[in-house]
Design an enzyme around this catalytic site. Structure first.
Site, PDB file in Angstrom:
ATOM      1  N   ASP A 157       7.234   8.226  -2.853  1.00  0.00           N
ATOM      2  CA  ASP A 157       8.165   7.213  -3.342  1.00  0.00           C
ATOM      3  C   ASP A 157       7.459   5.866  -3.413  1.00  0.00           C
ATOM      4  O   ASP A 157       6.541   5.581  -2.630  1.00  0.00           O
ATOM      5  CB  ASP A 157       9.374   7.088  -2.412  1.00  0.00           C
ATOM      6  N   LYS A 158       7.913   5.034  -4.323  1.00  0.00           N
ATOM      7  CA  LYS A 158       7.346   3.693  -4.475  1.00  0.00           C
ATOM      8  C   LYS A 158       7.369   2.929  -3.155  1.00  0.00           C
ATOM      9  O   LYS A 158       6.413   2.224  -2.811  1.00  0.00           O
ATOM     10  CB  LYS A 158       8.125   2.919  -5.540  1.00  0.00           C
TER      11      LYS A 158
END
Length: 341
Positions: A157-158
């Site tokens: 995930d970012k």
């Protein structure tokens, strides 16, 4: 691969924009060894050169792109012999191509001629798309123009930091992805959660369902085991350290996933009543805001999600020997833990 079809003549009233033949009409492309194992979005970015990534993700979401006559998602891995339907792309939509990503190297944990293991910072997407112009892979390719092949093996995930693998050869990509598929790759995350996690709670086995909000944002929720839309998801949890800060309690956890679902750790921990500190989607928003202002822990302003891929163990794609890749806690995470302790 299917033969290319000539570009249709551009009407005089339209701006003269040169597009590759692949964008002129429907193509049906058979996946060969050169594209085997690639994500659908990355494959389309190469086929539709010059088309904005926002357009790429829009035609995937709309179902205009088909794999073996079925709808597919952006992260679908293509197999040898798959047939991909590539729809026509209008020139007006493709005139404003995305600007090139800035060249950027990232901290390297391990590198040889087959793979790169880097320490991804929080706040950086692994690839462009869905409102993100570029990510780690695009920046790394710009920084290494001489590299013939650079592909993401998996994703984070970012908001998550830590170990991220990049393949430097097609054979390495296929072998490493097989490790994740057959669960011979073992990932351990460090997560700081709200509250004291019960030591006896070592396994979270709760089905998850991925959906889109009315605003088009991706979300995941826990569902009943027998729910048609649910997919079984298993997370292993071990308490590393417990903290008390006045009336507020925290737990530092070692988390291992047996299944790799979207937002799995975040949703599982929140479902158990212990959301991850700093999680903007599934967390305690009031506490997150207080931490970011520095009002909860004196001298510390913490404004990211405390989820870090700290270790990855897997066989080397060529030698088969197990390699253990370790990413130390980022300074902001270490500082928060030290203050709490």
């Amino acid at each position: 691969m299917a033969s290319r079809i000539p570009v249709k003549p551009v009407k005089p009233a339209e701006p003269a924009v040169e597009m590759p033949p692949a964008a002129a009409s429907v193509q049906r492309v058979t996946i060969d060894e050169g594209s085997e194992g690639q994500r659908l979005d990355n494959f389309l970015i190469k086929i539709l050169k010059g088309a904005p990534k926002t357009l790429i993700y829009r035609i995937i979401r709309s179902g205009e792109v088909r794999v073996n006559k079925a709808r597919a998602s952006a992260d679908t891995r293509l197999s040898l012999g798959d047939e991909v339907r590539v729809p026509p792309v209008r020139l007006s939509e493709s005139a404003n191509a995305d600007p090139p990503a800035p060249a950027r190297e990232f901290p390297i944990l391990f590198e040889d001629e087959h793979l790169i293991a880097l320490n991804k910072p929080a706040g950086v997407a692994v690839h462009g798309g869905s409102g993100v112009s570029f990510g780690v892979i695009e920046q790394l390719r710009q920084a290494r123009p001489q590299a013939k092949f650079l592909e993401l093996v998996h994703r984070l995930d970012k908001e998550t930091s830590g170990v991220l693998l990049i393949a430097k050869k097609r054979s390495a990509l296929v072998a490493l992805q097989d490790c994740f598929r057959h669960r011979t790759a073992h990932k351990t995350y460090a997560a700081l959660v709200i509250g004291h996690w019960p030591a006896a709670r070592k396994v979270v086995d709760v089905a998850l369902h991925k959906f889109l909000t009315a605003e088009g944002e991706r979300r995941v929720k826990a569902v009943a085991e027998d729910a048609d839309e649910g997919r079984r998801s298993i997370t292993l949890v071990k308490v590393a350290q417990l903290f008390e800060r006045g009336a507020q309690r925290f737990s530092l956890l070692d988390v291992t996933i047996k299944t790799g679902r979207t937002h799995q750790i975040r949703v599982h921990l929140a479902h158990e009543g212990h959301p991850i500190v700093g999680d903007e989607k599934y967390g305690d928003f009031a506490l997150n805001k207080s931490l970011a202002r520095g009002a909860l822990v004196e001298g510390i302003k913490f404004d990211r999600m405390f989820l870090h891929a700290r270790e990855l163990r897997l066989p080397h794609p060529v030698t088969g020997e197990e390699i253990s890749l370790m990413a130390p806690l980022p300074p902001e995470c270490r500082g928060l833990v030290d203050h709490l302790g």
